[in-house]
Design a protein around this motif. Structure first.
Motif, PDB file in Angstrom:
ATOM      1  N   THR A   1       1.155  -1.204   0.025  1.00  0.00           N
ATOM      2  CA  THR A   1       0.123  -0.349   0.381  1.00  0.00           C
ATOM      3  C   THR A   1       0.459   0.998   0.052  1.00  0.00           C
ATOM      4  O   THR A   1       1.854   1.310   0.367  1.00  0.00           O
ATOM      5  CB  THR A   1      -0.858  -0.093   1.384  1.00  0.00           C
ATOM      6  OG1 THR A   1      -1.850   1.003   0.945  1.00  0.00           O
ATOM      7  CG2 THR A   1      -0.022   0.371   2.646  1.00  0.00           C
TER       8      THR A   1
ATOM      9  N   LYS B   1      -3.602  -3.488  -0.682  1.00  0.00           N
ATOM     10  CA  LYS B   1      -3.852  -4.896  -1.128  1.00  0.00           C
ATOM     11  C   LYS B   1      -3.196  -5.729  -1.212  1.00  0.00           C
ATOM     12  O   LYS B   1      -1.488  -5.720  -0.769  1.00  0.00           O
ATOM     13  CB  LYS B   1      -3.425  -4.253  -2.471  1.00  0.00           C
ATOM     14  CG  LYS B   1      -4.879  -3.159  -3.040  1.00  0.00           C
ATOM     15  CD  LYS B   1      -4.251  -2.555  -4.466  1.00  0.00           C
ATOM     16  CE  LYS B   1      -5.092  -1.548  -4.130  1.00  0.00           C
ATOM     17  NZ  LYS B   1      -4.953  -0.598  -6.052  1.00  0.00           N
TER      18      LYS B   1
ATOM     19  N   SER C   1      -2.084  -9.960  -3.255  1.00  0.00           N
ATOM     20  CA  SER C   1      -2.160 -10.235  -5.053  1.00  0.00           C
ATOM     21  C   SER C   1      -0.849 -12.102  -4.346  1.00  0.00           C
ATOM     22  O   SER C   1      -0.333 -11.368  -3.871  1.00  0.00           O
ATOM     23  CB  SER C   1      -0.758  -9.915  -5.815  1.00  0.00           C
ATOM     24  OG  SER C   1      -1.007 -10.419  -7.270  1.00  0.00           O
TER      25      SER C   1
END
Length: 242
Positions: free
Chosen positions: A21, A28, A30
């Motif tokens: 971030t 976020k 992933s």
């Protein structure tokens, strides 16, 4: 033929992830993974008993069809707000670091995929779930050495980072030595217990802490590179209290 395309993945293992971030942005995550088995649901093509064997799970249609059930499923009104950068607190070596501008935490499991010779019939049909009896799929997914890396952009107000890097200090499992990333969601009422997530890095080295020479009247900035040796996450959702 219902024209549905359902892909099934089984035996999945994470290969790597990135949590990041920056200023005024959502937190976020992933994640990448490998699967030991991947096939297409072809039941709809069969001559008898046509139809997909697997139905997509839809929260709003299944477990979240009513307002109370949506809270149970974790998708209640106001519960899906993202964790924001400005609603977080970051502690490094027991200090509150208020001048963090961004950070990124990555991890890799060192996953290795192994294939071997598999005896199978080569006769296939259009309705086969797995072509060639699964010979195209790996036999083993074995985790290797797990490694982590963290970068953190900071505005320097304390020389502790440079001193710790210079002395090659190892930060071991101690409440005053941890890196703690804590994020709390906004809530509509002060009486509501918000969702909270804490990421604790309790064994690590600071491997880079470059010292910048700023321009005239500028702040001193640095990008720390940290090598964590262990990471754990503690979460509190809207239903459970722990």
């Amino acid at each position: 033929d219902s024209k549905e395309l359902n892909r099934m993945y089984r035996g999945c293992k994470v290969t790597d992830f990135t949590l990041s971030t920056d200023t005024d942005a959502a937190l976020k995550l992933s994640v990448n993974f490998n699967a030991a088995l991947c096939y297409t649901d072809t039941g709809r093509l069969e001559a008898a008993n046509k139809g997909s064997r697997y139905n997509a799970h839809r929260l709003f249609d299944d477990t979240g069809s009513t307002e109370p059930n949506r809270y149970v499923a974790g998708i209640g009104r106001g519960t899906q707000k993202p964790f924001m950068f400005y609603n977080g607190e970051i502690l490094v070596a027991g200090q509150t670091v208020a001048q963090v501008t961004d950070f990124s935490l990555t991890g890799s499991t060192g996953l290795q995929t192994h294939y071997n010779i598999q005896g199978s019939s080569i006769a296939t049909a259009d309705t086969d779930q797995v072509p060639f009896a699964g010979s195209r799929n790996p036999s083993l997914l074995v985790e290797g050495q797990t490694s982590y890396e963290m970068t953190m952009g900071i505005i320097v107000d304390d020389p502790v980072f440079f001193h710790k890097m210079r002395t090659a200090t190892e930060f071991t499992n101690n409440a005053t030595n941890q890196i703690t990333l804590t994020f709390t969601e906004n809530v509509a009422s002060a009486a509501t217990v918000p969702e909270k997530m804490s990421i604790i890095i309790d064994d690590y080295y600071i491997i880079e802490a470059p010292l910048q020479i700023p321009e005239d009247k500028g702040v001193v900035k640095s990008t720390l590179k940290i090598m964590p040796k262990s990471i754990k996450a503690v979460c509190r959702d809207t239903i459970m209290r722990y």
